[in-house]
Design a protein around this motif. Structure first.
Motif, PDB file in Angstrom:
ATOM      1  N   HIS A  13       0.736  -1.163   0.003  1.00 21.99           N
ATOM      2  CA  HIS A  13      -0.006   0.006   0.021  1.00 21.99           C
ATOM      3  C   HIS A  13       0.879   1.061   0.041  1.00 21.99           C
ATOM      4  O   HIS A  13       1.786   1.432   1.008  1.00 21.99           O
ATOM      5  N   PRO A  14       0.731   2.259  -0.981  1.00 19.34           N
ATOM      6  CA  PRO A  14       1.686   3.532  -0.938  1.00 19.34           C
ATOM      7  C   PRO A  14       1.410   3.907   0.426  1.00 19.34           C
ATOM      8  O   PRO A  14       0.392   4.275   0.909  1.00 19.34           O
ATOM      9  N   GLY A  15       2.498   4.444   0.909  1.00 17.75           N
ATOM     10  CA  GLY A  15       2.715   5.610   2.080  1.00 17.75           C
ATOM     11  C   GLY A  15       2.989   4.567   3.332  1.00 17.75           C
ATOM     12  O   GLY A  15       3.658   5.082   4.233  1.00 17.75           O
ATOM     13  N   VAL A  20       8.845   2.611 -11.132  1.00 20.37           N
ATOM     14  CA  VAL A  20       8.576   2.290  -9.712  1.00 20.37           C
ATOM     15  C   VAL A  20       8.401   3.219  -9.073  1.00 20.37           C
ATOM     16  O   VAL A  20       7.381   3.267  -8.154  1.00 20.37           O
ATOM     17  N   PHE A  21       9.086   4.342  -9.070  1.00 17.32           N
ATOM     18  CA  PHE A  21       8.873   5.246  -7.991  1.00 17.32           C
ATOM     19  C   PHE A  21       7.898   6.669  -8.587  1.00 17.32           C
ATOM     20  O   PHE A  21       7.524   7.324  -7.755  1.00 17.32           O
ATOM     21  N   GLU A  22       7.234   6.536  -9.727  1.00 15.92           N
ATOM     22  CA  GLU A  22       6.095   7.596 -10.103  1.00 15.92           C
ATOM     23  C   GLU A  22       4.812   6.673 -10.578  1.00 15.92           C
ATOM     24  O   GLU A  22       4.130   7.218 -11.044  1.00 15.92           O
ATOM     25  N   ASN A  23       4.847   5.528 -10.064  1.00 18.24           N
ATOM     26  CA  ASN A  23       3.668   4.638 -10.410  1.00 18.24           C
ATOM     27  C   ASN A  23       2.854   4.880  -8.879  1.00 18.24           C
ATOM     28  O   ASN A  23       3.244   4.243  -7.997  1.00 18.24           O
ATOM     29  N   PRO A  24       1.480   5.154  -9.300  1.00  9.67           N
ATOM     30  CA  PRO A  24       0.533   5.229  -8.069  1.00  9.67           C
ATOM     31  C   PRO A  24       0.331   4.097  -7.254  1.00  9.67           C
ATOM     32  O   PRO A  24      -0.181   3.994  -6.402  1.00  9.67           O
ATOM     33  N   PHE A  75       6.479   2.491  -3.422  1.00 15.87           N
ATOM     34  CA  PHE A  75       7.371   3.609  -3.558  1.00 15.87           C
ATOM     35  C   PHE A  75       6.723   4.856  -3.990  1.00 15.87           C
ATOM     36  O   PHE A  75       7.523   5.601  -4.121  1.00 15.87           O
ATOM     37  N   TRP A  76       5.587   4.984  -4.202  1.00 19.74           N
ATOM     38  CA  TRP A  76       4.862   5.926  -4.946  1.00 19.74           C
ATOM     39  C   TRP A  76       5.080   7.323  -4.043  1.00 19.74           C
ATOM     40  O   TRP A  76       4.716   7.204  -2.841  1.00 19.74           O
ATOM     41  N   LYS A  77       5.753   8.238  -4.519  1.00 25.05           N
ATOM     42  CA  LYS A  77       5.843   9.535  -3.906  1.00 25.05           C
ATOM     43  C   LYS A  77       6.826   9.176  -2.459  1.00 25.05           C
ATOM     44  O   LYS A  77       6.460   9.915  -1.617  1.00 25.05           O
ATOM     45  N   SER A  78       7.609   8.090  -2.158  1.00 22.52           N
ATOM     46  CA  SER A  78       8.085   7.725  -1.141  1.00 22.52           C
ATOM     47  C   SER A  78       9.265   8.598  -0.610  1.00 22.52           C
ATOM     48  O   SER A  78      10.054   9.082  -1.458  1.00 22.52           O
ATOM     49  N   GLY A  79       9.319   8.873   0.414  1.00 17.75           N
ATOM     50  CA  GLY A  79      10.401   9.879   1.245  1.00 17.75           C
ATOM     51  C   GLY A  79      11.600   8.788   1.117  1.00 17.75           C
ATOM     52  O   GLY A  79      12.801   9.586   1.083  1.00 17.75           O
ATOM     53  N   ILE A  80      11.622   7.534   0.954  1.00 16.52           N
ATOM     54  CA  ILE A  80      12.634   6.627   0.668  1.00 16.52           C
ATOM     55  C   ILE A  80      13.370   7.046  -0.314  1.00 16.52           C
ATOM     56  O   ILE A  80      14.617   6.982  -0.549  1.00 16.52           O
ATOM     57  N   ILE A  81      12.609   7.450  -1.473  1.00 21.31           N
ATOM     58  CA  ILE A  81      13.163   7.646  -2.682  1.00 21.31           C
ATOM     59  C   ILE A  81      13.640   9.232  -2.832  1.00 21.31           C
ATOM     60  O   ILE A  81      14.914   9.563  -3.047  1.00 21.31           O
TER      61      ILE A  81
END
Length: 320
Positions: free
Chosen positions: A166-168, A234-238, A242-248
């Motif tokens: 789950h995103p977030g 990976v990182f821009e996929n809703p 990892f979507w909009k993740s601070g890890i990235i």
């Protein structure tokens, strides 16, 4: 069987026997060292030479993986005072070896491998199935990691199927991934976090196919050839964990590891390995039939296995 293939098979058998014998011997050495030293850490007994040899002999078709994993682990373990945990993210389509490599890695780090009480695996389907309970999952995950790092600062955490997370949710572990000295009273800088995901696999496959058409061998493919495509997928996929993740955003992942699609001769190597593991005779005809039974893409050229080596073990029984 050709002389070269026979020699390779003999070497593979020798390595398999050595690997099978290793746990008992490693445990004896570990116990001896622990008897004279107070420096033991949770059954942590890294064997980098064994890991490098196993990757070279048994991981087929993944030169970038061997390079990135060994570089990351060696640099991390050679540093007696790392400033942050080692964080690696494995990406590729199904059957290319992501789970295989993660289990191999912990086998050469901990007595007991995946069964070690200091190796922790998470699956979103099993552990975090309900989106409406995400806040509860966040609190549970934070407490779980904090408690286990307090118990063993050398712990390894494996997060499988990040594309289904789950995103977030995963952002709750950000405090444990960065370069702080202590979090929640726990020194965590010697821990290892590995994220495993099919996300980016389609883009990796497309780029590998384009490079093949350009007559570029997979040994010539660089991380730079693939990094941007993986990042976007990976990182821009809703739908990605990892979507909009601070890890990235905070650049907390140390190594992005791409797993390339496997060609027919790689699948044949997997068939031979599986036959040996099952104690079956290696018949060239069976190897060919099993490899031919697997679907390949693209439709016209049929270059890469659609399922990697994932279904090899289950298909062998149909040909014996």
């Amino acid at each position: 069987m050709a002389p070269g293939a026979a020699a390779a098979l003999a070497l593979a058998l020798a390595l398999a026997l050595a690997a099978a014998a290793r746990p008992a011997a490693a445990w004896d050495l570990w116990a001896l060292r622990c008897g004279f030293s107070a420096d033991c850490e949770c059954g942590f007994w890294p064997d980098l030479r064994g890991l490098e040899c196993d990757l070279a002999m048994n991981l087929v078709g993944q030169p970038l993986v061997r390079q990135q994993v060994m570089k990351g682990v060696r640099e991390f373990l050679e540093n007696q005072n790392p400033v942050k945990p080692l964080v690696m993210s494995f990406h590729g389509s199904t059957g290319t070896g992501k789970t295989y490599v993660s289990s191999m890695l912990v086998r050469y780090l901990f007595q007991g491998g995946l069964h070690s009480p200091y190796v922790h695996q998470f699956s979103p389907i099993v552990h975090f199935p309900h989106a409406e309970q995400i806040e509860q999952y966040k609190e549970s995950l934070k407490r779980w990691i904090q408690g286990n790092l307090t118990n063993c600062g050398r712990s390894v955490f494996l997060f499988d199927e990040m594309d289904k997370m789950h995103p977030g949710l995963i952002d709750v572990i950000i405090p444990f991934l960065g370069p702080s000295w202590v979090v929640y009273g726990t020194n965590y800088r010697k821990a290892i976090f590995i994220f495993i995901s099919n996300a980016g696999g389609e883009q990796i496959n497309e780029m590998t196919l384009d490079l093949w058409r350009a007559r570029k061998d997979r040994e010539e493919i660089s991380l730079q050839d693939l990094e941007l495509a993986i990042s976007k997928a990976v990182f821009e996929n809703p739908q990605s964990g990892f979507w909009k993740s601070g890890i990235i955003n905070e650049h907390l992942i140390d190594f992005v590891v791409p797993f390339l699609p496997l060609k027919r001769h790689h699948v044949k190597q997997c068939v031979v390995s599986e036959l040996v593991q099952q104690g079956l005779e290696v018949r060239p005809g069976v190897v060919q039939e099993v490899a031919d039974s697997i679907p390949y893409f693209p439709e016209e050229e049929k270059i890469f296995s659609s399922t990697g080596c994932k279904t090899v073990a289950s298909r062998i029984s149909f040909f014996f």
